[in-house]
Structure formats: C-alpha cells, structure tokens
Design an enzyme around this catalytic site. Sequence first.
Site, short mmCIF file in Angstrom:
data_model
loop_
_atom_site.label_atom_id
_atom_site.label_comp_id
_atom_site.label_asym_id
_atom_site.label_seq_id
_atom_site.Cartn_x
_atom_site.Cartn_y
_atom_site.Cartn_z
N ASN A 1 49.08 53.63 85.75
CA ASN A 1 49.56 53.98 84.41
C ASN A 1 48.61 53.51 83.32
O ASN A 1 48.67 54.00 82.19
CB ASN A 1 50.96 53.39 84.18
CG ASN A 1 50.99 51.89 84.33
OD1 ASN A 1 50.54 51.35 85.34
ND2 ASN A 1 51.52 51.19 83.34
N HIS A 2 47.71 52.57 83.63
CA HIS A 2 46.75 52.09 82.63
C HIS A 2 45.50 52.95 82.58
O HIS A 2 44.85 53.02 81.54
CB HIS A 2 46.36 50.64 82.90
CG HIS A 2 47.36 49.64 82.41
ND1 HIS A 2 47.21 48.93 81.24
CD2 HIS A 2 48.56 49.25 82.91
CE1 HIS A 2 48.25 48.14 81.06
NE2 HIS A 2 49.09 48.32 82.07
N HIS B 1 51.17 48.58 91.00
CA HIS B 1 51.86 48.50 89.71
C HIS B 1 52.62 47.19 89.53
O HIS B 1 52.61 46.63 88.43
CB HIS B 1 52.83 49.67 89.50
CG HIS B 1 53.46 49.68 88.14
ND1 HIS B 1 52.73 49.81 86.98
CD2 HIS B 1 54.75 49.56 87.75
CE1 HIS B 1 53.55 49.78 85.94
NE2 HIS B 1 54.78 49.62 86.37
N HIS C 1 52.99 43.32 89.69
CA HIS C 1 51.94 42.31 89.66
C HIS C 1 52.24 41.07 90.48
O HIS C 1 51.32 40.31 90.80
CB HIS C 1 51.65 41.89 88.21
CG HIS C 1 50.81 42.87 87.47
ND1 HIS C 1 49.97 42.51 86.42
CD2 HIS C 1 50.63 44.21 87.62
CE1 HIS C 1 49.35 43.59 85.96
NE2 HIS C 1 49.75 44.63 86.67
#
Length: 623
Positions: A130-131, A247, A249
């Site tokens: 997503n980053h 995703h 962490h």
Amino acid sequence: MADADTAEKDADNIIRIMVATDNHLGYAEKDTVRGEDSFTAFEEILELAVSEDVDMILLGGDLFHDSVPSQNSMYKCIELLRRYTFGDKPVSLEILSDQSHCFHNAVNQSVNYEDPNLNISIPVFSIHGNHDDPSGFGRLSSLDLLSSTGLVNYFGRWTDLTQLEISPILMRKGETKMALYGLSHIHDARLVRIFTDFQVTINCPKESEEDWFHLMVVHQNRADRGPKNYLPEELLPAFLNLIIWGHEHDCRIEPEVNALRDFYVSQPGSSVATSLAKGESIKKHVGLLEIYKTKFHLKPLPLQTVRPFIFDSIDIDSYATKLNLKQGDASIKVCDFAKKRVEDMIEEAKNLLTGHPKQPTLPLIRLRLRYTDETHMFNTIRFGQMFSTRVANVADVVKFEKLNKRAYKDKINVDRDAMQRAMEIDNTARVEELVDRYFEEVKDKHPLKLLHSKALAEVTYRMVERSDNNAADHIFKFYNEKAVEHLMDTLPSIENINEELENFRLRYKADDLLKMLDASDLKTGAYASAAGSKTNNKDENVSLAPKTSTAKASGRGAGRAGTARGRGTAAATSAAATPAKPKLNVSVNTRNSSNEPQGLMDAYNQGRRNKGKVVYVVSDDSD
C-alpha cells in the site's frame, strides 16, 4: 563420499528462498539520527541472502515507504540491488509458465536472469504494497521502474477492481516444482467485496496440484479491524501450502496453521520500525524458506542491525496509591515516576545490542501513560529533552493516552477459542443462542459474577430482533435492582459481598428472573422475552412485536425469510415488506450525581446508612 553426493543431490532439489516484507526504504530519511535505519537493515537482508546461498529473494510489498520515493531512496535501493544481486553465479530456477503474463513492465517480458544483457546471480521477486502501489500519471509504481531496469521481477499486480484473476509463476528446480501466487495490495473493502461476490479466479497448474508446492504472497490487513477492513484467511483457497503475509509489522514469522483451510501462514513483519507501537518492538526477523517437493522448512533469521526499541505501557491509576497522587502536585509525581521508568528502559535497551558494527546504538524508547485524570499529565516535549543525547526519538518518548473510566474498570477479554467452539455447534443458530453458548463455554475460565448468560442472550435478542436500543440499559437495571434488593434482605458484611452475589445467582435462576422481567414488561406494554416466547407461545408464527402503524415481519419463529436472512425469492419478498432497521447505537447512561447511587457497592453502602431501607440502583429515565 556417498553422504556428500546425497547432500549435493538433495541441494539440487531444494528451492532456497530469502523471505522479507515491509522494508520501507526511505522511512525518516531526513532524520539525522534515524535516516539510515531502513537502508542498513535492507543491506543486511541482502548480505544474508548471499551468505545463505539462496536461489531467490521474495519480498512481500512496501519495499519503499513512499509511493514516489525520493531520488536518495531510489539511488540507494538501486545501488544495493546491483551490489548484492548481480554476479556470475548461475540461477538454477527454471520458469515453466508463460512469462509474458507473469512480470509487469519487464523489458523482454521475461524473468530478469534470462535477459542476455544482465548478469543476475540472485533474482528478486516482489509484489507491491500500500506504500509503493501504482499512483500518479500512468499509474506506475516504483517497482515498475525497478522492473524496467531489470533489478526486480515485479508480479502480482492487478488493476481491475471488479474481478480478480491470479495466475501463478511456475518454477522448477530438480524434482521440486513450485507455483508462486502474488496478490499485491488492493484496498481491503474492495478486495473483500470481490471475494464475497465470487469474482476471484485463482488458476492452478494443469497437472495434479499435489505435485506442486503452492506458495502465495499477499499484502493486506491480517488482524481483524472490522468486517471489511481485513482479508480473512478463510477466503483463500485450501490447496495453498504456505502464505507469506505482508503489511502487518509485528513479527510472527513462525508458520501458523489455519485449521479451517489446512495451510500455513508466516508473517515476517517489517525490517524497520515505522511507528512506536508495541508490535514494532518485537524482535525483527527475516526467513530462510527451504522447499522440497511439497514439504517446507522456514528458519527465522534475526536481524542484527535493527535499532533497539523498548516499549512499555503503564496505567497511572494503578499507581495512584503508591505515588500518593491525591495529595500535592500529581503532575510532578507522575513526571518523576516516568523519568525513572525511562531510565530503566534505556538500560534494558542495552541488552538488545548485538555488537554488529552497523547497528545503531541510540535506542527507541516509548513509554505510554494511560490516564483518566488530566491533572496527571505533563509537558512531553520538555520531558524528552532530558534524554536528548541518549535516545533516538527525543520528541515522543512519552505518549499520554486517555482511558475511558468505565472501560478501565470493566475490561472484557473475549475467548476466541470458546467463541469458535460455540459457532461450530450449529452455524445456523441465532445470535442470541451463540451468546448463551459462549458464556457456557467460558463459565469455568471466565465466570459471570452477577448476570446469567441467558440474560445477555436476552439483551442480544432484543437489540438484534427488535432493534431495541434500550434493551441493555433496561435489563441490566432490572438485574441491578434485584441484586441490591437481595443484598438488603441479607445484609452481608463487606467482605462477603461476592459470596452473597453468588447466592443470588443460585437463588434466582435465569428463567425465573426473565419471567419476572416479562411480568414487569407487561405492566408497561413491553415485549415478552426471548425465553418466554419459546415456552409460552404455542404458535411459533405469532409476532412478538407490538402493534404499530408500520407493518414489520419480525416474528420470533417466522423463519429466516421473515427476518430477511433467507435466500432467493423469500428473502427478497421479506426485504421488500420490511423497512430497514435503524443502525444500532447502544449507549449506557452513566450519570453520577452526588445523590444517586452508582453500582452495587454504592447502593449497598447507602442502604446500610439508611438503616435497612431498601435502596434501588436506578438510573431514572424520566428526564
């Protein structure tokens, strides 16, 4: 000699993969203290790949922290990949699938080590997260740039949000055949909708699926953050052997079996802390995955260059007596207490130093102080300056978090295993029946002290079936009144309160109290209870709803069609005839005036002061 030949033969049939996710290159790159952390950890991962002599590196998304990485981040990434993944060592992986459909923006539409202009020794395969997802003009990702330069094999990209088709990359090394499935990040709500609409196609090899090791890498929310804010593992196909989950962490790299699907899930976590959360303080690892035919072994490899991080959370109220916060300046006392705790945390962080020459020595320290009284707070910026040369995050060493007072006192821990067992008995049961079963499952481990499980089931029934937003307040108040009445009749000592409440539970069975509740409701024109409807109504089709100007099919025994839960025509008819229920918005009145008793103990003590006069715990709704 024979043993050496056997070992060499086995090595020729074992696929060795370095597994990592969420590298977040470029995170805090302008921070003079932490700016190099992400690049240092990524370089260590590449060094491990070389030293472990792996066949490939598999990345699970978020290689970069920003969707448009800075020139500095892109340069350092390219430089590291060229230094560690280029070389003369031959790659022993054979691609069997159609490569033109596998890799996105590859110049020759093939895997990079088959490009005659490149000299790749360790190929890198990656999905986007997503980053680093596609954005801007042309909808390009930073991985598209790395793919076009031949540094990364970018796969698993999908842009059609109405349907999803995943085709694997088929690989072979000796006797081992692997199907690699990639699912780059898609917004969780959209992805769940695609799955629930049955618009997902996952292609298998044409040969027997038992001959292949099925490995999938995804980048989605794994933790339950709401019904449409995560990807349930159960939505993924059962033929998979292992899923690498990006995703999230926090490091959970040891494979965990999913009992419903009979596959394993490994969550490597991030290689750099991008937030000062508890999950980020868990020791960082990458994994060495070895695959032989349909068997695998995942060896966790701890990272030695990660900055030490210590996290602690303290509820100030639990130290109120020890610190004597009711007298003097509470803020100063809490500040002094926090200073001592941070000093201890800095000493504790020294135990996390590995001795690696590239490991940063200044630790990350986060002390979360949870409070209910704002007079306990102090200036956190000024506090952090006391440790300006001893920690890496001077500006946010301490974080205050406000606690809801009621939530602080009444913590509820849900036993997920017990909930699962309750649901497995009958997955078509009504929600109130599941609530009753759950509390029966946990009655030995987490017993109810006052209420019966049937009372909570009754609350659920009224809220769900009748859209009665006041059900919880009404039933809890009724139980409260009866319990206080029992205590005033028995007048136990303070030390024997809990024992007498247990006697109350034994004396008044759930069905008896619900009948008393029904009798009370009849006087006010309210509904009959769920329990009463089962025992007193011979005609199951009789509606329990009161007569109103709006017709509503909500009979207790009206069947699934009557509650718009059925399928096909019956459900559609019911949905058309029944107006939509309003969204449940349950709140409990917690007013606390000086002359109104709150809770059993307050009511009981007030009753004793009134020399035996019955005092009910009432939260009057007359206003």
